[in-house]
Design a protein around this motif. Structure first.
Motif, mmCIF file in Angstrom:
data_model
loop_
_atom_site.group_PDB
_atom_site.id
_atom_site.type_symbol
_atom_site.label_atom_id
_atom_site.label_comp_id
_atom_site.label_asym_id
_atom_site.label_seq_id
_atom_site.Cartn_x
_atom_site.Cartn_y
_atom_site.Cartn_z
ATOM 1 N N ALA A 24 0.813 -1.220 0.000
ATOM 2 C CA ALA A 24 0.000 0.000 0.000
ATOM 3 C C ALA A 24 0.850 1.275 0.000
ATOM 4 O O ALA A 24 0.620 2.191 -0.800
ATOM 5 N N GLY B 123 -4.433 -4.983 0.314
ATOM 6 C CA GLY B 123 -4.071 -3.688 0.880
ATOM 7 C C GLY B 123 -5.017 -2.559 0.533
ATOM 8 O O GLY B 123 -4.750 -1.403 0.883
ATOM 9 N N ILE C 21 -5.144 1.734 1.780
ATOM 10 C CA ILE C 21 -5.124 2.898 0.892
ATOM 11 C C ILE C 21 -6.334 3.785 1.150
ATOM 12 O O ILE C 21 -6.229 5.012 1.196
#
Length: 515
Positions: A280, A353, A357
């Motif tokens: 990320a 991920g 984010i």
């Protein structure tokens, strides 16, 4: 076109390519060694960076400045002394730190990390320290000679070699387990650093190389004055970097221990931390090459204005920098936030991920302001204040990680929130420090309009992506969506007269092609 402009274009292109190759390197790591291997890699990499910070001691920056000064005065003998002394100090420190890191790795992993497999990659990376020491001083030498190309090209070579070795070595090591896969990634770093250093060393003329070897220890004699001059720059410059390195070193330790308190197993904690920091974060940091270049150009621009006591000009340049960061940063955040899931899927073949984010991206806009603001503080001779701000942010982030990650209902999501919050805090502290030196008027209406228009462009891209996906492949759907968001954003900025095209090109010219 002048040599200055040509050189600037080359450096900007090299900086962008290095950033892109660095990101590709992270993608290759994620795809090659898996989420668990990435976790082990990201656990031990901060220890390596801390060791590099210690052996460099801020000397590369000092070498660059002192050699530039000696070159201007034609003191060629002093240049030899500075180079020999710097090389001796960094190599001596590296030969001291390397065995400490290698033989201390078992105690380090047993006492601090919850996953004992971190031992293998940590010991693997240890031998690279003398190579890093030598190459950093050589880079400083060329920068002092105002020849930036060797540094830029050496970084490109390093990244290319890393990617090639990653692809080759991970095939051999992955079958033996994540710890060996992470060690293969560390071996790729060693190979990249070695060939990069070999390239830099090869740029010295053969005659100069023999002269240096012959007169190396002779140059170290009677060099107390040069030592004091180097340390006067090196030690203060190390402050902020050391704080960042220590904070990064402590981070995986606090994360894994906190997650253990929340009932997360060592293997799961390693995997979660790898997804956050190895998948990320690189995606969020990818657009920052623009602000890195901007930060470099801000130091001389604001230093010049401040030395002339022209605070109006200094304020004007700071305002321009902040607006440029907002314009470029806002669209970057919107693109990454809007297309988080398809981007993760196409790049890493995993959407694990995405949640990180979505948590971090809205606050991560402050990250794009942080570099230019820190550069402004350095230009205003407020580097110590910047160091204190960084320390406060690092402490706050670490405490917040422990408080949030140790709660079972929050866990690793708390780490992502703590990282983003620490970034916001440091950025606001930098801004507050600048306001004490130079009063700035913050145009809230402008910032609000840009934020609203970027959200509107993001909504347009969110609606456009499913349409593009139905007409073409996922990769082209992402590329078309990015183009659609950027085009809609630029159109809205110009149509609402939030900015003018001439103003945008003027900012770019002033920052990156300024004589």
């Amino acid at each position: 076109m002048s040599k200055f402009v040509k050189g600037t274009i080359i450096l900007l292109a090299a900086g962008m390519m290095t950033r892109i190759l660095g990101f590709i390197n992270r993608v290759v790591i994620a795809r090659s060694i898996g989420e668990e291997g990435v976790g082990l890699y990201m656990m031990t990499y901060p220890a390596f960076i801390l060791a590099v910070t210690i052996i460099q001691l801020g000397i590369p920056v000092a070498v660059s400045k002192r050699i530039a000064e000696a070159e201007a005065l034609g003191e060629h003998r002093k240049i030899k002394k500075i180079f020999a002394l710097s090389l001796f100090i960094t190599l001596a420190l590296s030969f001291l730190v390397t065995p400490v890191l290698y033989f201390g790795a078992p105690y380090l992993t047993e006492a601090l990390f919850t996953d004992q497999r971190a031992l293998y990659p940590l010991q693997t990376i240890s031998p690279v320290l003398p190579i890093v020491a030598a190459s950093s001083v050589i880079r400083g030498y060329f920068q002092g000679k105002q020849n930036m190309l060797p540094s830029a090209l050496s970084q490109l070579i390093e990244q290319l070699v890393r990617i090639f070795l990653l692809l080759a070595l991970t095939r051999l090591f992955v079958p033996y387990g994540p710890e060996y896969a992470a060690s293969a990634a560390m071996l790729a770093i060693i190979g990249g650093e070695f060939l990069s250093c070999l390239y830099l060393a090869g740029l010295f003329k053969i005659k100069k190389a023999f002269q240096l070897r012959k007169n190396f220890f002779r140059s170290l004699k009677n060099s107390r004055a040069e030592f004091r001059e180097l340390m006067a720059i090196a030690l203060p410059a190390t402050g902020s970097r050391l704080i960042g390195s220590v904070s990064w070193f402590i981070e995986p330790i606090v994360v894994t221990q906190s997650l253990a308190l929340a009932g997360v197993s060592a293997v799961a904690a390693t995997k979660q931390y790898g997804i956050l920091t190895g998948l990320a974060l690189p995606l969020l940091l990818l657009p920052s090459f623009i602000t890195v270049a901007l930060s470099t150009s801000l130091v001389p621009a604001i230093s010049e204005a401040a030395s002339l006591k022209n605070y109006y000009l200094a304020e004007y340049r700071i305002q321009q920098a902040l607006k440029f960061c907002l314009i470029t940063g806002a669209v970057s955040v919107v693109i990454i936030f809007t297309l988080a899931e398809p981007l993760m899927a196409i790049l890493y073949r995993s959407t694990s991920g995405t949640i990180f984010i979505q948590i971090m991206a809205p606050l991560f806009l402050f990250q794009y302001f942080q570099g230019p603001l820190q550069a402004t503080l350095q230009a205003l001779d407020a580097a110590r204040a910047a160091m204190v701000n960084s320390l406060i942010g690092a402490v706050a982030k670490t405490l917040l990680i422990f408080l949030l990650a140790s709660r079972p209902n929050i866990g690793i999501n708390g780490v992502a929130l703590a990282m983003a919050t620490g970034t916001v805090l440091v950025t606001l502290l930098h801004l507050a420090t600048i306001l004490k030196i130079i009063p700035l008027s913050i145009n809230l209406r402008f910032y609000g309009k840009v934020a609203a228009l970027s959200v509107a462009a993001g909504i347009f891209g969110h609606l456009a992506y499913p349409y593009f996906l139905g007409e073409t492949t996922p990769l082209f759907a992402i590329l078309l969506s990015i183009a659609a968001i950027a085009a809609a954003y630029l159109f809205l900025l110009l149509a609402t007269k939030t900015v003018y095209l001439k103003e945008l090109t003027g900012w770019f010219r002033n920052f990156f092609f300024r004589h």
